[in-house]
Design a protein around this motif. Structure first.
Motif, PDB file in Angstrom:
ATOM      1  N   HIS A 146       3.136  -3.044  -4.151  1.00  9.16           N
ATOM      2  CA  HIS A 146       2.382  -2.169  -3.246  1.00  9.16           C
ATOM      3  C   HIS A 146       3.269  -1.600  -2.141  1.00  9.16           C
ATOM      4  O   HIS A 146       2.756  -1.043  -1.177  1.00  9.16           O
ATOM      5  CB  HIS A 146       1.213  -2.919  -2.593  1.00  9.16           C
ATOM      6  CG  HIS A 146       0.246  -3.499  -3.570  1.00  9.16           C
ATOM      7  ND1 HIS A 146      -0.581  -2.723  -4.353  1.00  9.16           N
ATOM      8  CD2 HIS A 146      -0.047  -4.786  -3.894  1.00  9.16           C
ATOM      9  CE1 HIS A 146      -1.337  -3.508  -5.104  1.00  9.16           C
ATOM     10  NE2 HIS A 146      -1.034  -4.751  -4.850  1.00  9.16           N
TER      11      HIS A 146
ATOM     12  N   ALA B 105     -10.970   2.005   1.895  1.00 12.79           N
ATOM     13  CA  ALA B 105      -9.730   1.528   2.509  1.00 12.79           C
ATOM     14  C   ALA B 105      -9.920   1.400   4.015  1.00 12.79           C
ATOM     15  O   ALA B 105     -10.932   1.825   4.578  1.00 12.79           O
ATOM     16  CB  ALA B 105      -8.589   2.488   2.185  1.00 12.79           C
TER      17      ALA B 105
ATOM     18  N   TYR C 157      -5.303  -0.928   1.017  1.00 12.79           N
ATOM     19  CA  TYR C 157      -4.709   0.276   1.602  1.00 12.79           C
ATOM     20  C   TYR C 157      -5.210   0.507   3.023  1.00 12.79           C
ATOM     21  O   TYR C 157      -6.359   0.205   3.350  1.00 12.79           O
ATOM     22  CB  TYR C 157      -5.051   1.509   0.750  1.00 12.79           C
ATOM     23  CG  TYR C 157      -4.233   1.611  -0.517  1.00 12.79           C
ATOM     24  CD1 TYR C 157      -3.265   2.597  -0.663  1.00 12.79           C
ATOM     25  CD2 TYR C 157      -4.420   0.716  -1.572  1.00 12.79           C
ATOM     26  CE1 TYR C 157      -2.507   2.695  -1.822  1.00 12.79           C
ATOM     27  CE2 TYR C 157      -3.671   0.800  -2.730  1.00 12.79           C
ATOM     28  CZ  TYR C 157      -2.707   1.797  -2.842  1.00 12.79           C
ATOM     29  OH  TYR C 157      -1.951   1.881  -3.985  1.00 12.79           O
TER      30      TYR C 157
ATOM     31  N   TYR D 293      -0.055  -4.884   3.262  1.00  8.65           N
ATOM     32  CA  TYR D 293      -0.854  -3.663   3.180  1.00  8.65           C
ATOM     33  C   TYR D 293      -0.003  -2.486   2.713  1.00  8.65           C
ATOM     34  O   TYR D 293       1.150  -2.351   3.119  1.00  8.65           O
ATOM     35  CB  TYR D 293      -1.459  -3.318   4.536  1.00  8.65           C
ATOM     36  CG  TYR D 293      -2.878  -3.823   4.706  1.00  8.65           C
ATOM     37  CD1 TYR D 293      -3.958  -3.060   4.273  1.00  8.65           C
ATOM     38  CD2 TYR D 293      -3.119  -5.060   5.279  1.00  8.65           C
ATOM     39  CE1 TYR D 293      -5.250  -3.516   4.422  1.00  8.65           C
ATOM     40  CE2 TYR D 293      -4.421  -5.532   5.427  1.00  8.65           C
ATOM     41  CZ  TYR D 293      -5.480  -4.745   4.988  1.00  8.65           C
ATOM     42  OH  TYR D 293      -6.757  -5.207   5.125  1.00  8.65           O
ATOM     43  N   THR D 294      -0.596  -1.634   1.896  1.00  5.18           N
ATOM     44  CA  THR D 294       0.005  -0.370   1.519  1.00  5.18           C
ATOM     45  C   THR D 294      -0.389   0.659   2.568  1.00  5.18           C
ATOM     46  O   THR D 294      -1.580   0.911   2.782  1.00  5.18           O
ATOM     47  CB  THR D 294      -0.482   0.073   0.137  1.00  5.18           C
ATOM     48  OG1 THR D 294      -0.253  -0.985  -0.795  1.00  5.18           O
ATOM     49  CG2 THR D 294       0.239   1.332  -0.319  1.00  5.18           C
TER      50      THR D 294
ATOM     51  N   VAL E  12      -0.605   4.396   4.049  1.00  5.09           N
ATOM     52  CA  VAL E  12      -0.679   5.772   3.573  1.00  5.09           C
ATOM     53  C   VAL E  12      -0.876   6.708   4.752  1.00  5.09           C
ATOM     54  O   VAL E  12      -1.668   6.425   5.657  1.00  5.09           O
ATOM     55  CB  VAL E  12      -1.847   5.928   2.578  1.00  5.09           C
ATOM     56  CG1 VAL E  12      -2.032   7.388   2.177  1.00  5.09           C
ATOM     57  CG2 VAL E  12      -1.608   5.079   1.342  1.00  5.09           C
TER      58      VAL E  12
ATOM     59  N   ALA F  18      -5.132   5.142  -4.669  1.00  2.00           N
ATOM     60  CA  ALA F  18      -4.499   4.099  -5.480  1.00  2.00           C
ATOM     61  C   ALA F  18      -4.129   4.631  -6.856  1.00  2.00           C
ATOM     62  O   ALA F  18      -3.038   4.356  -7.368  1.00  2.00           O
ATOM     63  CB  ALA F  18      -5.429   2.892  -5.602  1.00  2.00           C
TER      64      ALA F  18
END
Length: 252
Positions: free
Chosen positions: A31, A102, A140, A161-162, A164, A229
């Motif tokens: 991730h 998210a 996310y 955590y991803t 973005v 995702a």
């Protein structure tokens, strides 16, 4: 920016005697926790990513997406526009419909000015609310104001955590009309890796006019509308693994 960052990570992870994993392999496996991603990892796709909910338009936005047969991504807060539990039905409806839910933090603060413990609290309170409402924790996050300074990225790595952000800004937060937002997407174009836009479900023009236009624009350009995702080849990684218990909380 995404590929350069992920390739650097892949090189750091690989031993000299082992093959270097591809950027997409790294995304799927780890991730890329704590690394900022602002664009999809493949062409031919478009994400519809909305910040700042849940709000009075959440349920109708879900209906619009469902009726069009497409999936969106909702970056939700806990208390920005009222308590998330007051919109429990709409949040559950979005999740049950297959849209990605998210984190956008609990109170929508300037995270770059917060200490590590405060950042963890912002994330964990959203996690618990999601567990209470639909039983999952998000993988996310999109930081408020797109800020990633201070201790934020370090804590996101710690919490796996991803992170973005975006590569197209609809500008709805800055009084841009849906028509002006449309021009921004047209200027960005449909070629190359897919877009992760910054949009807000708190503006009626975005929910009604811009969303419908984007769905039509994607189809006219042979773009598949997917979740964030999915656009990162991480369809199974939208939520943290495991099962979690609700704590019975119903108010903020």
């Amino acid at each position: 920016m995404l590929f350069e960052s992920v390739v650097a990570l892949a090189l750091a992870l690989s031993a000299s005697a082992k093959p270097v994993p591809s950027p997409i392999d790294v995304i799927k496996r780890d991730h890329v926790a704590g690394i900022v991603i602002n664009k999809c990892a493949k062409p031919g796709v478009l994400t519809l990513a909305y910040d700042d909910g849940p709000y009075q338009y959440t349920s109708s936005l879900v209906d619009t997406l469902n009726n069009a047969g497409v999936k969106g991504t909702f970056f939700l807060t806990g208390t920005l526009y009222g308590c998330i539990y007051n919109q429990r039905a709409a949040v559950k409806k979005a999740y049950d419909s297959g849209h990605q839910i998210a984190s956008h933090t609990w109170t929508h603060p300037h995270v770059g000015s917060l200490g590590a413990a405060q950042i963890r609290s912002e994330m964990e309170r959203v996690e618990q609310a999601f567990v209470n409402i639909f039983g999952r924790k998000p993988q996310y996050v999109r930081p408020p104001y797109l800020e990633t300074g201070g201790q934020f990225l370090g804590v996101m790595r710690e919490l796996n955590y991803t992170v973005v952000t975006n590569d197209v800004d609809a500008g709805d937060w800055n009084n841009q009309s849906p028509q002006q937002s449309q021009q921004r997407f047209q200027q960005a174009g449909a070629a190359g890796d897919g877009h992760i836009p910054l949009m807000h479900e708190t503006y009626q023009g975005t929910v009604t006019t811009l969303t419908s236009w984007l769905i039509a624009w994607a189809r006219s350009n042979n773009l598949q509308i997917v979740t964030v995702a999915e656009c990162l080849n991480d369809a199974e990684g939208a939520y943290k693994p495991g099962t979690f218990e609700g704590n019975g909380q119903t108010t903020c």
